[in-house]
Design a protein around this motif. Structure first.
Motif, PDB file in Angstrom:
ATOM      1  N   ARG A   1       0.728  -0.963  -0.255  1.00 14.43           N
ATOM      2  CA  ARG A   1       0.029  -0.495   0.038  1.00 14.43           C
ATOM      3  C   ARG A   1       1.419   1.514   0.203  1.00 14.43           C
ATOM      4  NH1 ARG A   1      -2.506  -3.520   3.316  1.00 14.43           N
ATOM      5  NH2 ARG A   1      -2.110  -2.277   5.708  1.00 14.43           N
ATOM      6  N   PHE A   2       1.835   1.457   1.004  1.00 11.89           N
ATOM      7  CA  PHE A   2       3.137   2.634   1.021  1.00 11.89           C
ATOM      8  C   PHE A   2       3.255   2.585  -0.179  1.00 11.89           C
ATOM      9  CE2 PHE A   2       7.417   3.923   2.108  1.00 11.89           C
ATOM     10  CZ  PHE A   2       6.680   5.018   2.706  1.00 11.89           C
ATOM     11  N   HIS A   3       4.001   1.795  -1.452  1.00 13.58           N
ATOM     12  CA  HIS A   3       4.564   1.977  -2.497  1.00 13.58           C
ATOM     13  C   HIS A   3       3.418   2.408  -3.525  1.00 13.58           C
ATOM     14  CE1 HIS A   3       7.830  -1.696  -1.472  1.00 13.58           C
ATOM     15  NE2 HIS A   3       7.893  -0.724  -1.039  1.00 13.58           N
ATOM     16  N   THR A   4       2.527   1.632  -4.262  1.00 15.27           N
ATOM     17  CA  THR A   4       1.273   2.052  -4.390  1.00 15.27           C
ATOM     18  C   THR A   4       0.625   3.706  -3.852  1.00 15.27           C
ATOM     19  OG1 THR A   4       0.825   0.091  -4.889  1.00 15.27           O
ATOM     20  CG2 THR A   4      -0.605   1.326  -5.208  1.00 15.27           C
ATOM     21  N   ASN A   5       0.307   4.013  -2.905  1.00 10.19           N
ATOM     22  CA  ASN A   5       0.937   5.205  -2.400  1.00 10.19           C
ATOM     23  C   ASN A   5       1.266   6.251  -3.335  1.00 10.19           C
ATOM     24  OD1 ASN A   5      -2.098   4.358  -0.949  1.00 10.19           O
ATOM     25  ND2 ASN A   5      -0.862   4.762   1.294  1.00 10.19           N
ATOM     26  N   ILE A   6       2.725   6.334  -2.753  1.00  8.33           N
ATOM     27  CA  ILE A   6       3.429   7.116  -3.446  1.00  8.33           C
ATOM     28  C   ILE A   6       3.396   7.149  -4.974  1.00  8.33           C
ATOM     29  CG2 ILE A   6       5.690   7.502  -3.228  1.00  8.33           C
ATOM     30  CD1 ILE A   6       6.023   7.064  -0.480  1.00  8.33           C
TER      31      ILE A   6
ATOM     32  N   PRO B   1      -3.088   2.336 -10.683  1.00  8.66           N
ATOM     33  CA  PRO B   1      -4.261   3.493 -10.356  1.00  8.66           C
ATOM     34  C   PRO B   1      -3.830   3.858  -8.943  1.00  8.66           C
ATOM     35  CG  PRO B   1      -4.860   1.650 -12.237  1.00  8.66           C
ATOM     36  CD  PRO B   1      -3.612   1.429 -11.534  1.00  8.66           C
ATOM     37  N   VAL B   2      -4.445   4.660  -9.113  1.00 11.92           N
ATOM     38  CA  VAL B   2      -4.575   5.614  -7.191  1.00 11.92           C
ATOM     39  C   VAL B   2      -5.606   3.869  -6.545  1.00 11.92           C
ATOM     40  CG1 VAL B   2      -6.009   6.863  -5.985  1.00 11.92           C
ATOM     41  CG2 VAL B   2      -4.695   7.758  -7.666  1.00 11.92           C
ATOM     42  N   GLY B   3      -4.849   3.795  -5.553  1.00  7.81           N
ATOM     43  CA  GLY B   3      -6.017   3.039  -4.390  1.00  7.81           C
ATOM     44  C   GLY B   3      -6.215   1.258  -4.331  1.00  7.81           C
ATOM     45  N   HIS B   4      -5.109   0.828  -5.671  1.00 10.77           N
ATOM     46  CA  HIS B   4      -5.239  -0.769  -5.648  1.00 10.77           C
ATOM     47  C   HIS B   4      -4.619  -1.339  -4.652  1.00 10.77           C
ATOM     48  CE1 HIS B   4      -6.804  -0.451 -10.447  1.00 10.77           C
ATOM     49  NE2 HIS B   4      -8.132   0.427  -9.394  1.00 10.77           N
TER      50      HIS B   4
END
Length: 498
Positions: A436-441, A480-483
């Protein structure tokens, strides 16, 4: 039952609140329509300038109860006895958005408390994070500009944010927390609060102790993923406001346990890190948490504007037994906050009921807008005087600081390792939290010029190569955001507990 009547602000009866006075049924309105003029003039002035930062907020009243004796550390009235209760006001907020912003946005949250103590108001003005983006107040206005709207596009700029962060390595610790699960709490009840700065306590013997304030939520931590937050914002922009208000109306009163970390004053001269650097935490192993008391919120405001929008918190509001530190950001805030309130609310903002202490106020401040509490005439309108006017309270003087040094421009870039603590925090994350951290950034970097992204990735690389690789892989996939899977109710190890 006879109803009361509307009046003008001068107290005269208001005869008609439905129709304007005109020169005949089809004639023009008359300037003598003083009731209409008063009504429209007041409507034009119903707003005060919103806060430059922390504009969107919620608040409630309650009390603080002492549960452990710390009188050996502080002579402050608020801590004077186990079981002592002190009324307080809490205000929570997002930082970057305007008053109309959605509550469920990834952002730091403000966490401010006003204690109405027996020796005046003590304001603890903090955040839901134990650190901050910069350590010198010279950088603060520039940082805030990056969080606000671009002067040309009038839109928020991811480029400005990442450009500033990538050029300010000390921001990495706060950036790591912001893009972790804790960057999107489900509501104000489900987050911790921190004084963030190093403050000081001093006891009746004049001994000073450096302290960090922590407020641990008793409701547990709950977080949204980006996907969940985006869906919620489409249905309700006031989620945190509604959650706090409704919980108190149901008498599910939110509580936080106050803890402090303590360092002896002389010890600060020997430690191998700067204990006044707000971009760093103190190790819980070396400086364990000591319980002090419990904050409970149990009453919603009767009028949001009067009691929350006009509420004004400043770290310069301290009481005997509580003091400041050489923390440079704190020193800058001591002026900036009170000055913001004088501009935004008015010269005498602390005379408003929500800001006024519960104890008598005696100052020699003179005149100016909103001076509605002037006392009867007296010859003692200056000090010193020979007419029995209020005199200085010498017994409230703080013990002298041991810290001293030559006046110079301090090179904030050279203040220790800006990568060790972000590295330690990152290595506490489990695999799902890292995903989640990697994706959020990566999602937040969409559209940012490549050279800025690469500069920021170099900071991630210095903290931990796995961190940099994880963000880079997500950028290459253009996720995409939030996956990512839900983070609701997941716990994350406390920053500093390492």
């Amino acid at each position: 039952m006879t109803r009361s009547h509307i009046t003008t602000t001068a107290g005269a009866p208001w005869p008609d609140n439905q129709d304007s006075k005109s020169a005949g049924a089809r004639g023009p309105l008359l300037l003598e329509n003083y009731q209409l003029i008063e009504k429209l003039a007041h409507q034009n002035r119903e707003r005060i300038p919103e806060r430059t930062v922390h504009a969107k907020g919620s608040g409630a009243f309650g009390h603080f109860t002492v549960t452990q004796d710390i009188t050996h550390l502080s002579c402050a009235d608020v801590f004077s006895a186990v079981g002592k209760k002190t009324e307080l006001l809490a205000r929570f907020s997002t930082v970057a958005g305007e008053r109309g912003a959605a509550d469920a946005e990834r952002d730091v949250r403000g966490f401010s408390l006003k204690f109405y103590t027996g020796e005046g108001n003590w304001d603890l003005v903090g955040n839901n994070t134990p650190v901050f983006f910069v350590r010198d107040p010279m950088k603060f206005p520039d940082f805030i500009h990056t969080q606000k709207r671009h002067p040309r596009t009038n839109m928020r700029s991811a480029t400005a944010m990442w450009d500033f962060w990538s050029l300010s390595p000390e921001s990495l610790h706060q950036v790591a927390i912001l893009f972790s699960d804790r960057g999107l709490p489900q509501g104000y009840r489900f987050m911790n609060g921190y004084g963030s700065h190093t403050f000081s306590l001093w006891n009746a013997s004049g001994e000073r102790f450096w302290v960090k304030f922590h407020f641990k939520t008793q409701q547990g931590h709950r977080f949204w993923t980006n996907d969940e937050a985006n869906d919620i914002i489409g249905r309700n922009r006031e989620t945190s406001q509604a959650d706090l208000y409704d919980a108190i109306e149901r008498q599910e009163f939110p509580r936080w346990t106050m803890y402090i970390q303590v360092m002896r004053e002389d010890e600060a001269e020997r430690v191998d890190f700067n204990p006044f650097d707000i971009t760093k935490v103190w190790s819980h192993k070396d400086y364990p948490l000591h319980e002090v008391g419990v904050v409970e919120l149990n009453r919603n405001p009767e009028n949001y504007f009067a009691e929350i929008e006009q509420s004004s918190f400043s770290p310069s509001n301290i009481v005997p037994g509580i003091g400041f530190s050489p923390d440079k950001m704190l020193q800058g805030r001591l002026f900036a906050y009170a000055d913001a309130h004088r501009y935004r609310v008015g010269t005498h903002y602390e005379a408003l009921p929500v800001n006024r202490p519960k104890v008598p106020v005696r100052t020699y401040h003179m005149d100016g807008p909103m001076r509605f509490d002037a006392t009867e005439g007296s010859d003692a309108y200056y000090e010193p005087n020979s007419f029995d006017g209020p005199a200085e309270a010498r017994q409230a003087i703080e013990p002298p600081l041991r810290v001293s040094g030559e006046a110079t421009y301090y090179a904030h870039r050279d203040d220790g390792d800006d990568y060790a603590q972000p590295r330690a925090l990152y290595r506490l994350f489990d695999d799902a939290q890292r995903q989640r951290f990697h994706t959020n950034i990566a999602s937040a970097m969409v559209g940012v010029p490549r050279h800025i992204v690469e500069r920021q990735l170099s900071h991630f690389e210095r903290a931990d190569p796995v961190w940099a690789r994880g963000v880079r892989e997500n950028l290459e996939r253009e996720v995409p955001v939030g996956h990512a899977s839900s983070a609701t109710n997941q716990e994350m190890t406390e920053p500093g507990a390492r």
